[in-house]
Design a protein around this motif. Structure first.
Motif, PDB file in Angstrom:
ATOM      1  N   ASP A  16     -26.736  35.580   0.215  1.00 47.60           N
ATOM      2  CA  ASP A  16     -26.998  34.155   0.392  1.00 47.60           C
ATOM      3  C   ASP A  16     -27.664  33.562  -0.845  1.00 47.60           C
ATOM      4  O   ASP A  16     -27.255  32.522  -1.345  1.00 47.60           O
ATOM      5  N   ALA A  53     -25.193  33.670  -3.979  1.00 45.74           N
ATOM      6  CA  ALA A  53     -23.767  33.465  -3.708  1.00 45.74           C
ATOM      7  C   ALA A  53     -23.088  32.561  -4.734  1.00 45.74           C
ATOM      8  O   ALA A  53     -21.979  32.860  -5.193  1.00 45.74           O
ATOM      9  N   ASP A  99     -26.041  25.988   1.578  1.00 52.52           N
ATOM     10  CA  ASP A  99     -25.462  27.118   2.300  1.00 52.52           C
ATOM     11  C   ASP A  99     -24.049  27.377   1.789  1.00 52.52           C
ATOM     12  O   ASP A  99     -23.122  26.623   2.077  1.00 52.52           O
ATOM     13  N   HIS A 159     -21.935  29.602   2.659  1.00 50.13           N
ATOM     14  CA  HIS A 159     -20.967  29.925   3.703  1.00 50.13           C
ATOM     15  C   HIS A 159     -20.328  28.666   4.290  1.00 50.13           C
ATOM     16  O   HIS A 159     -19.192  28.708   4.756  1.00 50.13           O
ATOM     17  N   LYS A 160     -21.054  27.555   4.238  1.00 41.72           N
ATOM     18  CA  LYS A 160     -20.516  26.317   4.796  1.00 41.72           C
ATOM     19  C   LYS A 160     -19.866  25.435   3.740  1.00 41.72           C
ATOM     20  O   LYS A 160     -19.049  24.577   4.058  1.00 41.72           O
ATOM     21  N   GLN A 175     -18.525  25.999  -0.387  1.00 40.29           N
ATOM     22  CA  GLN A 175     -18.451  26.773  -1.625  1.00 40.29           C
ATOM     23  C   GLN A 175     -18.459  25.877  -2.868  1.00 40.29           C
ATOM     24  O   GLN A 175     -18.388  26.375  -3.983  1.00 40.29           O
TER      25      GLN A 175
END
Length: 825
Positions: free
Chosen positions: A279, A282, A475, A477-478, A480
């Motif tokens: 996280d 990333a 975030d 993951h939500k 990119q």
């Protein structure tokens, strides 16, 4: 057919007998033909399978997909790229007891059979028949390797034939240890772990050769159902399976009963060796992944175990991520509580919590982590709510949701109508863990909320261009989308230092006086353009220093008008700005969109003493054999040291030696470091931005407790908030805003939204760096001036300040036209 007295004519019977048409014979002949055809078909099918199956020869040179590892600038592991997370270890490095544990649990007759365990097949068939379900399998370790390495995971009867044939072939060509080597490195053991080495790291924080018997037995119990028996999520189930493995080892004679009992009683400590937090790194990792995949291809990157060395500082990256998360939550909470995420009926709670539980991979709720929870009970009198998170519970007290305002706790299910904010039963809310739960109960929780705004942080070593940390959003993951390098946003006043630096090179000085009063320009439209100061205050005559310190818009526009828009654009490009720039006076107010990386890199020119470096992320790439595939040598920029040749002009015009640094003798630049502005200009603009921090719009950065230069930026309606600042060793840029542009609302200025993130990050980032002053090059002259006039001031004159100038640009006259007493002598 002829009949005789009701019976068949004997002559007819004789005829049938002679013709051989007995029904039994006909059945037997037909069955024989069909059977023969079936056998031929089966033989043909088996022959086809035998010749069409993949060869097992390549297994002798087993090279599975292995992890490509990413390292930070200090050699620490900061990331990984893989299809299957696997680290291959030779069989002689795997403890013998671990091998025995797997054999006892998965294939007790492994050392006796030749690929197929016929006794095991018969035993499994009987058990499955008696239970009328598939209770037990009979695949050997050899068959499992064949299925994993050479076959597809299809569930067909034909695959069993293929497994059997391949297992026999493998036993003919490979030794038992070679088969175990493949099996123990190939097998999936849960939690994203392939092979025993990665599993040992994931569950126990150890290398495989450091495991004790209790841990070995627990790993050996995982192949049956890795997720169901996961020691991370279900330690009780894992211990039950561990006990089974230990009993099997006793039965097979690998250990004694006493050893089994001792192992069963040993405490299991779950501790992951995995130091990579996907996280927090990333966005950085994704940026280099794209570069590497384009250059080397997917197979090389994901399967061949590259070793990738980067410029990332792991501690700085962690600090940047945490600063973004904390800072955005603070910005968001100032806008108020938006209410529960959804409302559940009482009958929906269990299903919802089961899904939440599936996503929790720790034995207890992790301190500082955020989860979705459901309000299952409220106590309005005490002002607290009970929140269920998966199969755990915690308490949400009034003080831990105070930021949301006066929430009404309602002891009924479903959304409430009426004025005010409600928290009824069934409310799904985000909670962060203050104190973890004990035995799945009693956690102390705080009401949380996922920010809608985004942020970007990029931090660069100005001496080399090495990017030390980068965060591209809240975030990954939500979203990119990497806002640090892909988002172009208006920098507002954060662009002003580029204009002021250009002005310095045009002959203006920090003491140049400008009139801060309203002005208007022909905009080519019906209304003239009237630039306004952010605070709507107009100060009259001010120096360039005061104008930048207080971010005075009108003066910035007048400076740009004086030096020329085209000149300023060319100057910005020289600093490394590549985005299109507005060819009008609004450029002075940051009307042209830039990326955070772009603007931060331009500031790095000031921090480096005038050298432009190219930001880079990768220092070296090696293949799995250690062969260097690429390497980047960082540039070397001259280091400033104390130099006594600099001078100070005192209050009466006399000169005296100054403690000012100069380039170190013998230093040299690398090819990527290009001198683009003079060291004197770089120093003066830095010195001006120190005032922004000490007494201007960037005062939050004073919390660093060391010399800092920087500038805030806030665009119209507070749609974008910026702070770009630096110490001699590190320059960092922060942007905050919404992806779909709208106001950040109360507290959304650069000083309130971006500067706190910058400060929180830099506190951690510079903790290991020595405190350094910004050092002046030899051609800097210091003079005491009157900031009201920009002229020299005499000693003791009220309000006089010491100002720095490029040699020869300092003022030559005093406030009064009359000569000073000392000059008359």
């Amino acid at each position: 057919m002829a009949l005789y007295n009701g019976r068949q004519n004997p002559a007819s019977r004789n005829i049938n007998r002679r013709q051989g048409k007995s029904p039994l014979k006909i059945f037997l002949v037909t069955a024989s033909i069909i059977g023969g055809i079936g056998l031929l078909a089966l033989a043909g099918y088996l022959f086809f399978l035998y010749n069409s199956l993949p060869r097992v020869d390549r297994l002798a040179d087993y090279k599975p997909p292995i992890v490509s590892q990413v390292f930070g600038d200090d050699g620490s592991l900061v990331g990984e790229f893989y299809l299957e997370r696997r680290i291959v270890v030779p069989v002689d490095k795997i403890p013998r007891q671990l091998i025995q544990a797997f054999v006892a649990a998965e294939d007790a007759n492994f050392y006796q059979h030749k690929g197929l365990d016929y006794v095991g097949i018969l035993r499994a068939a009987v058990k499955n028949l008696l239970s009328l379900s598939k209770k037990e399998g009979a695949s050997t370790i050899t068959q499992q390797v064949a299925k994993s390495m050479l076959l597809t995971p299809e569930k067909k009867f034909s695959r069993k034939f293929k497994e059997a044939i391949l297992a026999k072939r493998m036993e003919e060509r490979l030794s038992k240890d070679e088969i175990l080597y493949i099996y123990l490195n190939q097998i999936y053991l849960g939690a994203g772990s392939y092979g025993v080495q990665v599993a040992a790291e994931t569950y126990f924080g150890k290398n495989v050769d450091q495991l004790n018997l209790a841990e070995m037995a627990m790993l050996a119990g995982l192949p049956k159902a890795p997720n169901y028996y996961s020691p991370i999520k279900h330690l009780d189930r894992a211990k039950e399976r561990q006990a089974y493995v230990l009993d099997r080892m006793v039965k097979e004679g690998y250990i004694t009963q006493a050893e089994a009992e001792h192992a069963r009683a040993m405490p299991i400590v779950i501790k992951s060796m995995k130091t990579v937090n996907s996280d927090q790194s990333a966005y950085f990792l994704e940026h280099i992944r794209i570069q590497l995949e384009e250059k080397y291809g997917m197979d090389k990157l994901y399967k061949e175990g590259l070793r990738i060395y980067t410029t990332m500082d792991g501690a700085m990256q962690k600090a940047a991520y945490e600063a973004v998360v904390t800072g955005l939550k603070n910005v968001d909470k100032r806008q108020g509580f938006r209410g529960p995420l959804r409302y559940l009926a009482e009958t929906e709670v269990d299903d919802f919590c089961r899904k939440v539980e599936d996503g929790i991979d720790t034995a207890s709720l992790k301190e500082g982590s955020t989860y979705q929870g459901v309000v299952t009970a409220v106590n309005p009198a005490k002002g607290e709510a009970t929140v269920r998170v998966g199969d755990r519970t915690g308490i949400l007290s009034r003080k831990n949701m105070a930021w949301a305002g006066k929430l009404q706790l309602v002891n009924s299910w479903g959304k409430q109508e009426g004025k005010g904010k409600f928290l009824p039963l069934g409310s799904v809310v985000l909670v962060s863990v203050i104190t973890p739960d004990v035995n799945k109960a009693g956690a102390v929780l705080a009401l949380d909320q996922e920010p809608e705004a985004q942020a970007a942080v990029v931090s660069i070593d100005p001496r080399t261009g090495a990017v030390r940390a980068m965060v591209g959003g809240y975030d990954f993951h939500k979203s990119q989308f990497n806002r640090a390098i892909q988002a172009r946003r208006n920098p507002g006043s954060a662009f002003k230092p580029l204009i002021y630096a250009a002005a310095l090179d045009k002959g203006l000085t920090p003491a140049t006086i400008f009139d801060d009063s309203p002005v208007e320009y022909d905009s080519g439209q019906e209304k003239a353009w009237r630039p306004k100061n952010y605070d709507n205050i107009y100060r009259g005559n001010v120096t360039m220093r005061e104008a930048l310190t207080n971010s005075i818009n009108v003066v910035s526009v007048k400076i740009l008008e004086q030096i020329g828009v085209d000149y300023a654009i060319d100057y910005a490009k020289k600093l490394g700005i590549t985005s299109p720039l507005a060819a009008n006076l609004t450029l002075a107010l940051g009307s042209s969109s830039l990326t955070p990386l772009e603007l931060t890199s331009a500031y790095a020119v000031f921090a480096s003493g005038g050298y432009r470096t190219t930001p880079y992320f990768i220092t070296k790439v090696e293949d799995s054999d250690g062969k260097v595939l690429e390497e980047t040598a960082p540039p070397v920029i001259p280091v400033m040291t104390n130099n006594s040749s600099a001078t100070v002009v005192d209050g009466d015009g006399a000169t005296a030696p100054a403690q000012a640094p100069a380039p170190a003798a013998g230093s040299e630049r690398g090819p990527a470091a290009v001198p683009v502005i003079s060291p004197e200009t770089a120093y003066i603009i830095t010195n001006l931005m120190e005032s922004v921090v000490t007494s201007g719009t960037g005062q939050r950065a004073r919390a660093l407790g060391r010399p800092v230069a920087g500038k805030t930026g806030t665009t119209n309606d507070m749609k974008d908030a910026w702070f770009i600042g630096y110490v001699p060793q590190l320059v960092t840029g922060v942007w905050v805003g919404y992806d779909q542009e709208r106001s950040l609302g109360a507290g959304g200025s650069g000083g309130q939204a971006a500067a706190p993130i910058w400060t929180e990050f830099m506190k951690q980032a510079v903790a290991r760096l020595p405190v350094k002053n910004f050092t002046a090059p030899s051609d800097i002259t210091f003079a005491t001036i009157d900031p009201q006039t920009g002229k020299l001031a005499r000693d003791g004159a009220p309000g006089a300040i010491v100002e720095g100038f490029a040699a020869g640009t300092e003022p030559k006259s005093y406030d009064s036209d009359a000569p000073a007493a000392d000059d008359a002598q």
